[in-house]
Design a protein around this motif. Structure first.
Motif, mmCIF file in Angstrom:
data_model
loop_
_atom_site.group_PDB
_atom_site.id
_atom_site.type_symbol
_atom_site.label_atom_id
_atom_site.label_comp_id
_atom_site.label_asym_id
_atom_site.label_seq_id
_atom_site.Cartn_x
_atom_site.Cartn_y
_atom_site.Cartn_z
ATOM 1 N N ARG A 129 0.874 -1.069 0.080
ATOM 2 C CA ARG A 129 -0.010 0.012 -0.110
ATOM 3 C C ARG A 129 0.901 1.325 -0.092
ATOM 4 O O ARG A 129 0.273 2.340 0.101
ATOM 5 C CB ARG A 129 -0.912 0.089 1.066
ATOM 6 N N GLN A 131 2.760 2.929 -2.419
ATOM 7 C CA GLN A 131 2.662 3.920 -3.393
ATOM 8 C C GLN A 131 1.376 4.382 -3.448
ATOM 9 O O GLN A 131 1.590 5.859 -3.423
ATOM 10 C CB GLN A 131 2.892 3.138 -4.890
ATOM 11 N N ALA A 132 0.332 3.908 -3.037
ATOM 12 C CA ALA A 132 -1.103 4.654 -3.189
ATOM 13 C C ALA A 132 -0.941 5.592 -2.007
ATOM 14 O O ALA A 132 -1.352 6.958 -2.233
ATOM 15 C CB ALA A 132 -2.094 3.829 -3.047
ATOM 16 N N ALA A 133 -0.409 5.370 -0.825
ATOM 17 C CA ALA A 133 -0.541 6.215 0.109
ATOM 18 C C ALA A 133 0.499 7.356 0.038
ATOM 19 O O ALA A 133 -0.087 8.566 0.271
ATOM 20 C CB ALA A 133 0.040 5.476 1.444
ATOM 21 N N ALA A 135 1.709 8.583 -2.884
ATOM 22 C CA ALA A 135 0.948 9.333 -4.217
ATOM 23 C C ALA A 135 -0.107 10.236 -3.743
ATOM 24 O O ALA A 135 -0.261 11.430 -4.180
ATOM 25 C CB ALA A 135 0.649 8.368 -5.104
ATOM 26 N N ALA A 136 -1.005 9.712 -2.832
ATOM 27 C CA ALA A 136 -2.207 10.659 -2.329
ATOM 28 C C ALA A 136 -1.795 11.940 -1.668
ATOM 29 O O ALA A 136 -2.363 12.811 -1.564
ATOM 30 C CB ALA A 136 -2.948 9.569 -1.499
ATOM 31 N N ARG A 137 -0.437 11.734 -0.916
ATOM 32 C CA ARG A 137 -0.005 12.959 -0.025
ATOM 33 C C ARG A 137 1.101 13.615 -0.974
ATOM 34 O O ARG A 137 1.548 14.658 -0.228
ATOM 35 C CB ARG A 137 0.306 12.383 1.132
ATOM 36 N N PRO A 161 8.588 4.941 -7.553
ATOM 37 C CA PRO A 161 7.783 3.749 -7.303
ATOM 38 C C PRO A 161 8.330 2.759 -6.941
ATOM 39 O O PRO A 161 9.621 2.300 -7.240
ATOM 40 C CB PRO A 161 6.938 3.705 -8.535
ATOM 41 N N THR A 167 3.306 -8.018 0.281
ATOM 42 C CA THR A 167 1.925 -8.251 1.051
ATOM 43 C C THR A 167 2.021 -8.987 2.180
ATOM 44 O O THR A 167 0.741 -8.892 2.881
ATOM 45 C CB THR A 167 0.881 -8.835 -0.163
ATOM 46 N N ASN A 191 0.909 1.294 6.111
ATOM 47 C CA ASN A 191 1.867 0.680 5.075
ATOM 48 C C ASN A 191 3.061 0.365 5.799
ATOM 49 O O ASN A 191 4.033 0.608 5.103
ATOM 50 C CB ASN A 191 1.969 1.430 3.661
#
Length: 314
Positions: A129, A131-133, A135-137, A161, A167, A191
């Protein structure tokens, strides 16, 4: 838990190769000072401060592990400049290739130095999780860094990235030296990743362990307490906290953090049982912990607010 990791597809690696292509290394200051806390395990201890122009983002612990064949970086520091100085510190101690850059979580004081390691073409390893976390910030982190340190320093900040995402569990071999990585459920963040150097039984806990500096709840206070219970079973004798001394005995080192988080949960539950407000909780919960933690006044109100929202729906 069974081993589980994902190696990114060629298209993702091609995108990262494009970053390598257009990157050039700036001049750097002196190498970061590091402590060899166990044979081949080197740690730089960050300052108990907020990021500003004077410290340049040097506020979290970071370091590296040297194997017979290669090196793994564990967190890259709180700015590109700190990442460059960490890279220089590695070269003071070894000329072995830097094969991995492992991020324990996405917070900028641990991950903004990643860009410094692009010339080494390592695998960047993180929680699934991560990259998504980040990227969002990232825009917020970049603006905050710009405000704190300056536009010139912030210009190099970018999202690198991961090329390997974890996982569950994964082992990395540095040549006769195996690192055991674990991706944890929501705790400090969503994460969090830990690294256990099996040779020296040194656990890199990232921000699952704060010592001396007040912790920050950016995930789940109950999840964090459960994760500390699970971490206590890891076969480690020493730990590298995300903030605090370069190392400490494990699991005793988690005692202060466990007490503090427990006090937050207990205090918030009492306020809620008495039909109190968030502000009443902020004003009272864990207040007597203040002398034990640096930056307490900055972080305890946020922690109590986060815990209040989480526990309200128990």
């Amino acid at each position: 838990m069974a081993a589980a990791a994902t190696f990114l597809q060629p298209s993702a690696r091609a995108a990262l190769a494009g970053v390598w292509l257009f990157w050039s290394a700036p001049a750097t200051a002196d190498p970061l000072p590091v402590f060899e806390v166990a044979p081949g395990v080197f740690v730089h201890a960050g300052r108990h401060e907020e990021t500003d122009a004077a410290n340049g983002g040097d506020i979290a612990n970071c370091g590296f592990i040297v194997g017979k064949d290669a090196v793994a970086v564990i967190d890259s520091g709180g700015s590109p400049a700190i990442g460059h100085r960490l890279r220089d510190a590695i070269r003071v101690h070894t000329d072995r290739p830097i094969r991995y850059v492992v991020n324990t979580h996405m917070h900028p004081d641990h991950a903004l130095g990643n860009v410094a390691f692009l010339p080494d073409r390592p695998d960047f390893v993180a929680h699934v999780r991560f990259q998504a976390a980040l990227a969002a910030r990232l825009d917020h982190y970049r603006q905050s860094f710009d405000d704190a340190v300056g536009a010139a320093a912030a210009a190099e900040v970018r999202l690198i990235p991961p090329t390997v995402v974890v996982t569950d569990r994964l082992e990395l071999d540095l040549g006769g030296r195996v690192l055991g990585l674990v991706a944890w459920p929501v705790a400090h963040t969503d994460n969090d990743l830990t690294v256990l150097d099996q040779e020296t039984r040194t656990l890199w806990a990232g921000d699952l362990l704060f010592m001396e500096r007040a912790p920050a709840i950016d995930g789940s206070v109950l999840g964090w307490l459960r994760t500390l219970d699970a971490l206590a079973a890891e076969p480690a004798t020493r730990v590298v906290p995300g903030h605090g001394p370069p190392s400490a005995p494990w699991p005793d080192a988690a005692g202060d953090l466990r007490r503090y988080l427990g006090r937050v949960v207990e205090g918030v539950r009492k306020v809620q049982a008495d039909h109190g407000t968030i502000q009443q909780a902020v004003d009272t919960v864990a207040a007597d912990e203040a002398p034990r933690w640096r930056l307490f006044d900055s972080y305890n109100p946020r922690n109590v607010t986060a815990a209040f929202a989480e526990l309200e729906w128990e």
